[in-house]
Write a protein that holds these residues in place. Structure first.
Motif, PDB file in Angstrom:
ATOM      1  N   GLN A  91       7.954   1.686   7.586  1.00  0.00           N
ATOM      2  CA  GLN A  91       9.133   1.334   6.796  1.00  0.00           C
ATOM      3  C   GLN A  91       9.529   2.594   6.037  1.00  0.00           C
ATOM      4  O   GLN A  91       8.704   3.475   5.813  1.00  0.00           O
ATOM      5  CB  GLN A  91       8.897   0.109   5.913  1.00  0.00           C
ATOM      6  N   THR A  92      10.784   2.716   5.656  1.00  0.00           N
ATOM      7  CA  THR A  92      11.304   3.995   5.172  1.00  0.00           C
ATOM      8  C   THR A  92      11.582   4.071   3.674  1.00  0.00           C
ATOM      9  O   THR A  92      12.013   5.109   3.190  1.00  0.00           O
ATOM     10  CB  THR A  92      12.613   4.346   5.922  1.00  0.00           C
ATOM     11  N   ASP A  93      11.326   3.011   2.931  1.00  0.00           N
ATOM     12  CA  ASP A  93      11.593   3.013   1.493  1.00  0.00           C
ATOM     13  C   ASP A  93      10.454   3.731   0.769  1.00  0.00           C
ATOM     14  O   ASP A  93       9.380   3.178   0.567  1.00  0.00           O
ATOM     15  CB  ASP A  93      11.745   1.584   0.978  1.00  0.00           C
ATOM     16  N   THR A  94      10.680   4.980   0.378  1.00  0.00           N
ATOM     17  CA  THR A  94       9.632   5.793  -0.238  1.00  0.00           C
ATOM     18  C   THR A  94       9.213   5.292  -1.618  1.00  0.00           C
ATOM     19  O   THR A  94       8.227   5.766  -2.170  1.00  0.00           O
ATOM     20  CB  THR A  94      10.068   7.270  -0.345  1.00  0.00           C
ATOM     21  N   GLY A 100      12.516 -16.290  -7.525  1.00  0.00           N
ATOM     22  CA  GLY A 100      11.884 -15.026  -7.884  1.00  0.00           C
ATOM     23  C   GLY A 100      10.400 -14.963  -7.591  1.00  0.00           C
ATOM     24  O   GLY A 100       9.723 -14.040  -8.037  1.00  0.00           O
ATOM     25  N   SER A 101       9.884 -15.920  -6.815  1.00  0.00           N
ATOM     26  CA  SER A 101       8.449 -15.893  -6.523  1.00  0.00           C
ATOM     27  C   SER A 101       8.081 -14.841  -5.478  1.00  0.00           C
ATOM     28  O   SER A 101       6.958 -14.345  -5.477  1.00  0.00           O
ATOM     29  CB  SER A 101       7.974 -17.267  -6.055  1.00  0.00           C
ATOM     30  N   LEU A 102       9.002 -14.507  -4.596  1.00  0.00           N
ATOM     31  CA  LEU A 102       8.765 -13.470  -3.598  1.00  0.00           C
ATOM     32  C   LEU A 102       9.665 -12.285  -3.915  1.00  0.00           C
ATOM     33  O   LEU A 102      10.893 -12.413  -3.935  1.00  0.00           O
ATOM     34  CB  LEU A 102       9.038 -14.006  -2.196  1.00  0.00           C
ATOM     35  N   THR A 103       9.048 -11.138  -4.173  1.00  0.00           N
ATOM     36  CA  THR A 103       9.789  -9.949  -4.602  1.00  0.00           C
ATOM     37  C   THR A 103       9.377  -8.744  -3.766  1.00  0.00           C
ATOM     38  O   THR A 103       8.448  -8.817  -2.955  1.00  0.00           O
ATOM     39  CB  THR A 103       9.519  -9.659  -6.084  1.00  0.00           C
ATOM     40  N   GLY A 104      10.025  -7.640  -3.991  1.00  0.00           N
ATOM     41  CA  GLY A 104       9.633  -6.370  -3.379  1.00  0.00           C
ATOM     42  C   GLY A 104       9.700  -6.374  -1.869  1.00  0.00           C
ATOM     43  O   GLY A 104       8.813  -5.832  -1.202  1.00  0.00           O
ATOM     44  N   GLU A 105      10.749  -6.955  -1.308  1.00  0.00           N
ATOM     45  CA  GLU A 105      10.864  -7.027   0.150  1.00  0.00           C
ATOM     46  C   GLU A 105      10.745  -5.641   0.784  1.00  0.00           C
ATOM     47  O   GLU A 105      11.365  -4.685   0.348  1.00  0.00           O
ATOM     48  CB  GLU A 105      12.207  -7.633   0.542  1.00  0.00           C
ATOM     49  N   ALA A 106       9.909  -5.561   1.811  1.00  0.00           N
ATOM     50  CA  ALA A 106       9.810  -4.358   2.643  1.00  0.00           C
ATOM     51  C   ALA A 106      10.081  -4.782   4.078  1.00  0.00           C
ATOM     52  O   ALA A 106       9.578  -5.818   4.523  1.00  0.00           O
ATOM     53  CB  ALA A 106       8.421  -3.740   2.529  1.00  0.00           C
ATOM     54  N   VAL A 107      10.878  -4.011   4.785  1.00  0.00           N
ATOM     55  CA  VAL A 107      11.210  -4.296   6.176  1.00  0.00           C
ATOM     56  C   VAL A 107      10.471  -3.297   7.057  1.00  0.00           C
ATOM     57  O   VAL A 107      10.652  -2.092   6.931  1.00  0.00           O
ATOM     58  CB  VAL A 107      12.734  -4.213   6.428  1.00  0.00           C
ATOM     59  N   TRP A 108       9.632  -3.826   7.916  1.00  0.00           N
ATOM     60  CA  TRP A 108       8.758  -3.007   8.777  1.00  0.00           C
ATOM     61  C   TRP A 108       9.228  -3.061  10.223  1.00  0.00           C
ATOM     62  O   TRP A 108       9.674  -4.090  10.693  1.00  0.00           O
ATOM     63  CB  TRP A 108       7.334  -3.548   8.715  1.00  0.00           C
ATOM     64  N   THR A 109       9.065  -1.954  10.923  1.00  0.00           N
ATOM     65  CA  THR A 109       9.401  -1.859  12.339  1.00  0.00           C
ATOM     66  C   THR A 109       8.165  -1.400  13.099  1.00  0.00           C
ATOM     67  O   THR A 109       7.463  -0.486  12.665  1.00  0.00           O
ATOM     68  CB  THR A 109      10.548  -0.857  12.563  1.00  0.00           C
ATOM     69  N   LYS A 110       7.941  -2.021  14.245  1.00  0.00           N
ATOM     70  CA  LYS A 110       6.784  -1.644  15.074  1.00  0.00           C
ATOM     71  C   LYS A 110       7.082  -0.335  15.775  1.00  0.00           C
ATOM     72  O   LYS A 110       8.162  -0.145  16.329  1.00  0.00           O
ATOM     73  CB  LYS A 110       6.504  -2.756  16.085  1.00  0.00           C
ATOM     74  N   GLU A 111       6.121   0.573  15.715  1.00  0.00           N
ATOM     75  CA  GLU A 111       6.275   1.876  16.402  1.00  0.00           C
ATOM     76  C   GLU A 111       6.020   1.735  17.871  1.00  0.00           C
ATOM     77  O   GLU A 111       5.212   0.958  18.310  1.00  0.00           O
ATOM     78  CB  GLU A 111       5.265   2.892  15.836  1.00  0.00           C
ATOM     79  N   TYR A 121       4.785 -12.927   4.430  1.00  0.00           N
ATOM     80  CA  TYR A 121       5.480 -12.168   5.467  1.00  0.00           C
ATOM     81  C   TYR A 121       6.183 -13.107   6.448  1.00  0.00           C
ATOM     82  O   TYR A 121       5.842 -14.284   6.558  1.00  0.00           O
ATOM     83  CB  TYR A 121       4.515 -11.233   6.206  1.00  0.00           C
ATOM     84  N   GLN A 122       7.151 -12.517   7.151  1.00  0.00           N
ATOM     85  CA  GLN A 122       7.887 -13.198   8.224  1.00  0.00           C
ATOM     86  C   GLN A 122       8.016 -12.222   9.383  1.00  0.00           C
ATOM     87  O   GLN A 122       8.499 -11.106   9.178  1.00  0.00           O
ATOM     88  CB  GLN A 122       9.289 -13.590   7.773  1.00  0.00           C
ATOM     89  N   VAL A 123       7.580 -12.623  10.557  1.00  0.00           N
ATOM     90  CA  VAL A 123       7.668 -11.770  11.740  1.00  0.00           C
ATOM     91  C   VAL A 123       8.845 -12.211  12.592  1.00  0.00           C
ATOM     92  O   VAL A 123       9.072 -13.401  12.785  1.00  0.00           O
ATOM     93  CB  VAL A 123       6.378 -11.838  12.586  1.00  0.00           C
ATOM     94  N   ASN A 124       9.579 -11.233  13.114  1.00  0.00           N
ATOM     95  CA  ASN A 124      10.674 -11.500  14.029  1.00  0.00           C
ATOM     96  C   ASN A 124      10.662 -10.409  15.099  1.00  0.00           C
ATOM     97  O   ASN A 124      11.278  -9.362  14.928  1.00  0.00           O
ATOM     98  CB  ASN A 124      12.008 -11.533  13.286  1.00  0.00           C
ATOM     99  N   GLY A 125       9.900 -10.633  16.160  1.00  0.00           N
ATOM    100  CA  GLY A 125       9.810  -9.656  17.239  1.00  0.00           C
ATOM    101  C   GLY A 125       9.119  -8.385  16.790  1.00  0.00           C
ATOM    102  O   GLY A 125       7.984  -8.406  16.336  1.00  0.00           O
ATOM    103  N   ASN A 126       9.833  -7.260  16.890  1.00  0.00           N
ATOM    104  CA  ASN A 126       9.276  -5.955  16.534  1.00  0.00           C
ATOM    105  C   ASN A 126       9.556  -5.564  15.087  1.00  0.00           C
ATOM    106  O   ASN A 126       9.442  -4.389  14.729  1.00  0.00           O
ATOM    107  CB  ASN A 126       9.795  -4.866  17.470  1.00  0.00           C
ATOM    108  N   THR A 127       9.944  -6.529  14.272  1.00  0.00           N
ATOM    109  CA  THR A 127      10.122  -6.268  12.842  1.00  0.00           C
ATOM    110  C   THR A 127       9.430  -7.387  12.060  1.00  0.00           C
ATOM    111  O   THR A 127       9.227  -8.477  12.571  1.00  0.00           O
ATOM    112  CB  THR A 127      11.605  -6.213  12.422  1.00  0.00           C
ATOM    113  N   PHE A 128       9.072  -7.059  10.844  1.00  0.00           N
ATOM    114  CA  PHE A 128       8.614  -8.091   9.933  1.00  0.00           C
ATOM    115  C   PHE A 128       8.984  -7.694   8.523  1.00  0.00           C
ATOM    116  O   PHE A 128       9.196  -6.526   8.219  1.00  0.00           O
ATOM    117  CB  PHE A 128       7.122  -8.420  10.104  1.00  0.00           C
TER     118      PHE A 128
END
Length: 165
Positions: A46-49, A154-165, A114-121
């Protein structure tokens, strides 16, 4: 001056409450009893530094546990460890992974929704909005606290979007 102070105090409090994942003494599930989510196996980026982790790899240990290795740390990474053992559980229709430092069997647990959707979660920090960390006195108490918190905005915060390499 007083009217300026109150909003600043509220903003600072919200950052403290939601800014980082919470570590607790107890796991959200019972390690070794629920099957791993095979969709989570792989190398993820994921790209959010501003997040804790930029790259990680999740590998299967057995049918009930995974190893997570932090390959690249983000700007707010604060853990001493970079290798974790993880387990999966479900609660109120949501999926969770909970992790503990691999080298320390007494380490606290970190939990992410987490939530998975194919090559992203998408992963989320879990905020404890009812009784907070003090309410977590056992795995059952932790599950109850998370369940009650999930019903609040507000129970789920700090969303990060991940991509499978």
């Amino acid at each position: 001056m007083k009217t300026f102070f109150i909003p600043v105090l509220i903003i600072c409090t919200m950052f403290v409450i939601t800014g980082c994942p919470v570590s607790v003494d107890f796991p959200l599930g019972t390690p070794g009893t629920e099957k791993i989510d095979k969709d989570m196996i792989g190398k993820w980026i994921q790209t959010d530094t501003d997040k804790e982790v930029l790259k990680m790899e999740i590998t299967k240990i057995d049918n009930y546990s995974v190893k997570l290795v932090v390959a690249e740390k983000g700007g707010i990474y604060a853990e001493d460890a970079d290798t974790f053992i993880g387990w999966f559980t479900e609660l109120d229709g949501k999926k969770f992974i909970y992790l503990r430092a691999a080298a320390d069997t007494e380490a606290d647990y970190y939990t992410y929704c987490y939530q998975v959707n194919g090559n992203t979660f998408k992963s989320y920090d879990v905020s404890l909005l009812v009784g907070g960390v003090d309410a977590v006195t056992s795995t059952n108490a932790y599950r109850l606290e998370v369940s009650k918190s999930l019903k609040m905005e507000g129970s789920l915060t700090g969303e990060a979007v991940w991509t499978k390499e």
